[in-house]
Design a protein around this motif. Structure first.
Motif, PDB file in Angstrom:
ATOM      1  N   ASP A 181       7.163  31.566 -34.297  1.00 52.29           N
ATOM      2  CA  ASP A 181       7.210  30.105 -34.365  1.00 52.29           C
ATOM      3  C   ASP A 181       8.052  29.583 -33.193  1.00 52.29           C
ATOM      4  O   ASP A 181       9.053  30.206 -32.816  1.00 52.29           O
ATOM      5  N   THR A 183       9.736  26.644 -33.100  1.00 47.53           N
ATOM      6  CA  THR A 183      10.945  25.979 -33.588  1.00 47.53           C
ATOM      7  C   THR A 183      11.668  26.863 -34.587  1.00 47.53           C
ATOM      8  O   THR A 183      11.161  27.129 -35.684  1.00 47.53           O
ATOM      9  N   SER A 216       2.947  26.764 -33.526  1.00 43.82           N
ATOM     10  CA  SER A 216       3.733  25.529 -33.503  1.00 43.82           C
ATOM     11  C   SER A 216       2.999  24.427 -34.246  1.00 43.82           C
ATOM     12  O   SER A 216       1.773  24.349 -34.206  1.00 43.82           O
ATOM     13  N   GLY A 217       3.777  23.583 -34.914  1.00 44.37           N
ATOM     14  CA  GLY A 217       3.179  22.468 -35.615  1.00 44.37           C
ATOM     15  C   GLY A 217       2.984  21.257 -34.728  1.00 44.37           C
ATOM     16  O   GLY A 217       2.314  20.300 -35.105  1.00 44.37           O
ATOM     17  N   TYR A 218       3.585  21.318 -33.553  1.00 45.70           N
ATOM     18  CA  TYR A 218       3.488  20.150 -32.664  1.00 45.70           C
ATOM     19  C   TYR A 218       3.473  20.569 -31.193  1.00 45.70           C
ATOM     20  O   TYR A 218       4.049  19.930 -30.330  1.00 45.70           O
ATOM     21  N   GLY A 219       2.810  21.678 -30.891  1.00 48.23           N
ATOM     22  CA  GLY A 219       2.786  22.187 -29.524  1.00 48.23           C
ATOM     23  C   GLY A 219       2.209  21.183 -28.541  1.00 48.23           C
ATOM     24  O   GLY A 219       1.194  20.548 -28.825  1.00 48.23           O
ATOM     25  N   ASP A 220       2.875  21.015 -27.418  1.00 52.26           N
ATOM     26  CA  ASP A 220       2.342  20.146 -26.382  1.00 52.26           C
ATOM     27  C   ASP A 220       1.927  20.991 -25.188  1.00 52.26           C
ATOM     28  O   ASP A 220       2.174  22.197 -25.145  1.00 52.26           O
ATOM     29  N   THR A 223       2.965  24.883 -24.119  1.00 52.02           N
ATOM     30  CA  THR A 223       1.923  25.909 -24.114  1.00 52.02           C
ATOM     31  C   THR A 223       1.846  26.601 -22.760  1.00 52.02           C
ATOM     32  O   THR A 223       1.760  27.833 -22.676  1.00 52.02           O
ATOM     33  N   THR A 253      -1.934  26.399 -33.129  1.00 51.50           N
ATOM     34  CA  THR A 253      -1.390  25.213 -33.781  1.00 51.50           C
ATOM     35  C   THR A 253      -1.444  25.381 -35.293  1.00 51.50           C
ATOM     36  O   THR A 253      -2.462  25.794 -35.847  1.00 51.50           O
ATOM     37  N   LYS A 254      -0.340  25.055 -35.957  1.00 48.59           N
ATOM     38  CA  LYS A 254      -0.290  25.109 -37.422  1.00 48.59           C
ATOM     39  C   LYS A 254      -1.047  23.917 -38.009  1.00 48.59           C
ATOM     40  O   LYS A 254      -0.997  22.827 -37.433  1.00 48.59           O
TER      41      LYS A 254
END
Length: 206
Positions: free
Chosen positions: A56, A58, A84-88, A92, A105-106
Motif C-alpha cells: 500500500d 499510504t 492505492s486508493g487515490y493514486g495519481d 504512479t 487502484t483500490k
C-alpha cells in the motif's frame, strides 16, 4: 534451478484489506506474510525463495514509495506491486520508474492482482537464478591464478594464443596450458561461452 516455495508479502495498515488479500493469495496457492506497517516488514527476517511485495502506498510510518527506495538494492529480487486508493499520475510514474511492476487502484480487481503476482513471482525466480549463476561465476573466477586471469582477459578480448604469448612474454605452449585450465575452472564449453561469462562478471560489478 529449484528454489523454496514462493512467498507473497502484503503490507497494508487496513486489517480488513490484509485479511481479504491474504485469503485470496492463499486460495491461489501461495504462502503469505502480512504486515501493518513498513517497520514490521523491515523487521521481518529475509526468507529464501522467490517473493513479491504487495504494498500500500499510504502507511502509518514509512510510506510505500519510500519503502521501495529503502529496499531497492538489498531486495532487488523482490518485485513490488503497489496499491492505492487515490493514486495519481506523478505517484504512479515514480513507482514505475523505480522498478514497480504494477500500480493498482483500490478496490483491487482480484484477477488482475493474481495475474500481477504470477508475473512478479516468475520475475523473482529468474532474478534468483541469475544471482546464483553470477555467484558461481565469481567463485570460479576467484579460483584462477593471477596468470590465468590475465590469459582469460586476453582470450575474451579476441587475441590468438600467439598474440597472448607475445603480450605476456610467455610461450604459445604455456598460453595453451593456462587457457585449458581457465576453460576447465570456469566450466566454459567454448570461447563464446567464456566471453559471455566475462561479460556477466563485468556487469555484476557495476
Amino acid at each position: 534451478m529449484n528454489h523454496a516455495a514462493p512467498i507473497v508479502f502484503i503490507v497494508d495498515d487496513d486489517i480488513s484489506v490484509r485479511e481479504s488479500l491474504e485469503s485470496l493469495v492463499r486460495f491461489a496457492g501461495w504462502t503469505t506474510r502480512t504486515f501493518a506497517s513498513a517497520g514490521e516488514f523491515l523487521a521481518h527476517p529475509r526468507e529464501a525463495g522467490p517473493t513479491c511485495l504487495v504494498l500500500d502506498v499510504t502507511l502509518p510510518d514509512i510510506n510505500g514509495l519510500d519503502l521501495q527506495a529503502l529496499i531497492a538494492t538489498d531486495r532487488a529480487d523482490m518485485p513490488i506491486i503497489f496499491m492505492s486508493g487515490y493514486g495519481d499520475i506523478p505517484m504512479t510514474v515514480r513507482a514505475m520508474r523505480a522498478g514497480a511492476i504494477e500500480f493498482l487502484t483500490k478496490p483491487v480487481d482480484d484477477e488482475l492482482l493474481l495475474e500481477s503476482i504470477r508475473g512478479a513471482i516468475a520475475r523473482s525466480d529468474a532474478a534468483l537464478d541469475d544471482a546464483t549463476r553470477v555467484r558461481s561465476l565469481r567463485e570460479a573466477h576467484a579460483s584462477l591464478t593471477r596468470r590465468e586471469r590475465e590469459v582469460m582477459a586476453l582470450v575474451v578480448s579476441g587475441l590468438l594464443n600467439k598474440q597472448i604469448g607475445g603480450n605476456l612474454g610467455i610461450s604459445e605452449i604455456t598460453v595453451k596450458a593456462h587457457r585449458g585450465r581457465v576453460m576447465q575452472k570456469m566450466r566454459a564449453r567454448s570461447v563464446p561461452d567464456l566471453v559471455k561469462m566475462a561479460a556477466a562478471l563485468e556487469s555484476s560489478t557495476r
